[in-house]
Design a protein around this motif. Sequence first.
Motif, PDB file in Angstrom:
ATOM      1  N   TYR A 134       3.314  -1.590   6.837  1.00 37.66           N
ATOM      2  CA  TYR A 134       4.382  -0.595   6.975  1.00 37.66           C
ATOM      3  C   TYR A 134       4.875  -0.515   8.413  1.00 37.66           C
ATOM      4  O   TYR A 134       6.087  -0.547   8.680  1.00 37.66           O
ATOM      5  CB  TYR A 134       3.880   0.764   6.497  1.00 37.66           C
ATOM      6  CG  TYR A 134       4.906   1.882   6.520  1.00 37.66           C
ATOM      7  CD1 TYR A 134       6.260   1.647   6.761  1.00 37.66           C
ATOM      8  CD2 TYR A 134       4.524   3.200   6.301  1.00 37.66           C
ATOM      9  CE1 TYR A 134       7.182   2.676   6.770  1.00 37.66           C
ATOM     10  CE2 TYR A 134       5.438   4.238   6.306  1.00 37.66           C
ATOM     11  CZ  TYR A 134       6.767   3.961   6.549  1.00 37.66           C
ATOM     12  OH  TYR A 134       7.686   4.982   6.565  1.00 37.66           O
ATOM     13  N   VAL A 176       0.728   5.313   4.990  1.00 34.48           N
ATOM     14  CA  VAL A 176       2.120   5.703   5.221  1.00 34.48           C
ATOM     15  C   VAL A 176       2.194   6.844   6.236  1.00 34.48           C
ATOM     16  O   VAL A 176       3.027   6.832   7.151  1.00 34.48           O
ATOM     17  CB  VAL A 176       2.784   6.112   3.895  1.00 34.48           C
ATOM     18  CG1 VAL A 176       4.180   6.690   4.132  1.00 34.48           C
ATOM     19  CG2 VAL A 176       2.870   4.914   2.946  1.00 34.48           C
ATOM     20  N   THR A 197       8.664  -1.584  10.040  1.00 32.33           N
ATOM     21  CA  THR A 197       9.594  -0.679  10.714  1.00 32.33           C
ATOM     22  C   THR A 197      10.194  -1.323  11.964  1.00 32.33           C
ATOM     23  O   THR A 197      11.290  -0.955  12.396  1.00 32.33           O
ATOM     24  CB  THR A 197       8.909   0.637  11.126  1.00 32.33           C
ATOM     25  OG1 THR A 197       7.885   0.373  12.088  1.00 32.33           O
ATOM     26  CG2 THR A 197       8.315   1.348   9.926  1.00 32.33           C
TER      27      THR A 197
END
Length: 345
Positions: free
Chosen positions: A236, A75, A240
């Motif tokens: 992740y 992350v 996005t």
Amino acid sequence: MTDTSTIDAPERAARGSDFARLSRRVADAGLLDRRPGYYALRITLVVALLAGGWGAFLALGDSWAQLLVAAYLAVVFAQVALLAHDLAHRQVFRSRRYAQAAGWLAGNLGIGMSYGWWMDKHTRHHANPNHEDHDPDVSPDILIWSHRQAAASRGVARIVGRWQAYLFFPLLTLEGLNLHVSSFRALRRPQLKHRAVEAVLLVAHVAAYLATVFAVLPLGKALLFVAVHQAIFGVYLGCTFAPNHKGMPTLTAEDRLDFLRRQVLTSRDVRGGLVVDVALGGLNYQIEHHLFPSMPTPNLRHAQPLVRAYCAELGIPYHETGLIDSYAQALRHMHAIGAPIRARG
């Protein structure tokens, strides 16, 4: 490769147009002004989170709890990538030299992604979003994005294209690895400026990363740590960018759109408030970002009402949806595009 100054320059092609009138309204509202305090705080937080993650890794030692650290660092790596994105658009520093140096530190050294390679790719995307011939983000390497691409698909793209909606998220687990491999491949291109600097920083990242992981963990746990870290990082990061254009209209050479309509009609905004703003690094305001690439991230949400109202004045469709629905729209589009391939057997 494209000069880095072009990444924040599309506005110059639209003087005297519908976009120019919108640009004046946005500038008069002070939304193009820089936000040094915001970026000082954001950079400090991201660096602290990154340092804290590696500190926790070293403190834990040989433990299965390291898989949680791997997820956490994935992350944080994505947040570093989002910060590098803002640096590339000159949202942080006026000076191209400072932006480039910070981009090398964040991209090459921080997460193992070539800043110069990504800059070239992203510049071409901004110039022609969702254009089948010019946007590298919709090139049919593995996934296909239009009926024309489906008809011409061969090899891996044809095989994957049949069920690409189901394979999309599993494939994202490889996106982190793809970024690293593509970055090293780019070093062979003479068009890449500052290849020596980029190469040294990329090698330094990989060497430090692998040396740290394999020095602390036994072989099996080390390999699993790397796999989990890179897989979550890829998912992740992919998540996005996926809501922004996937499933929106694709353009071809036959389409003649001005700058304003080219950017608005191919982009999608995502609702969700502060949590989504942070998670997506402001890219949920994709329409505003594509219209004003150098606008600081925290100003995008203030520009949204102006842009939405202006599009309504001109009768230009302005697409906004929730986060989950944005993925659903993209997946439905991908499944529909693969239908002709499935029908041919």
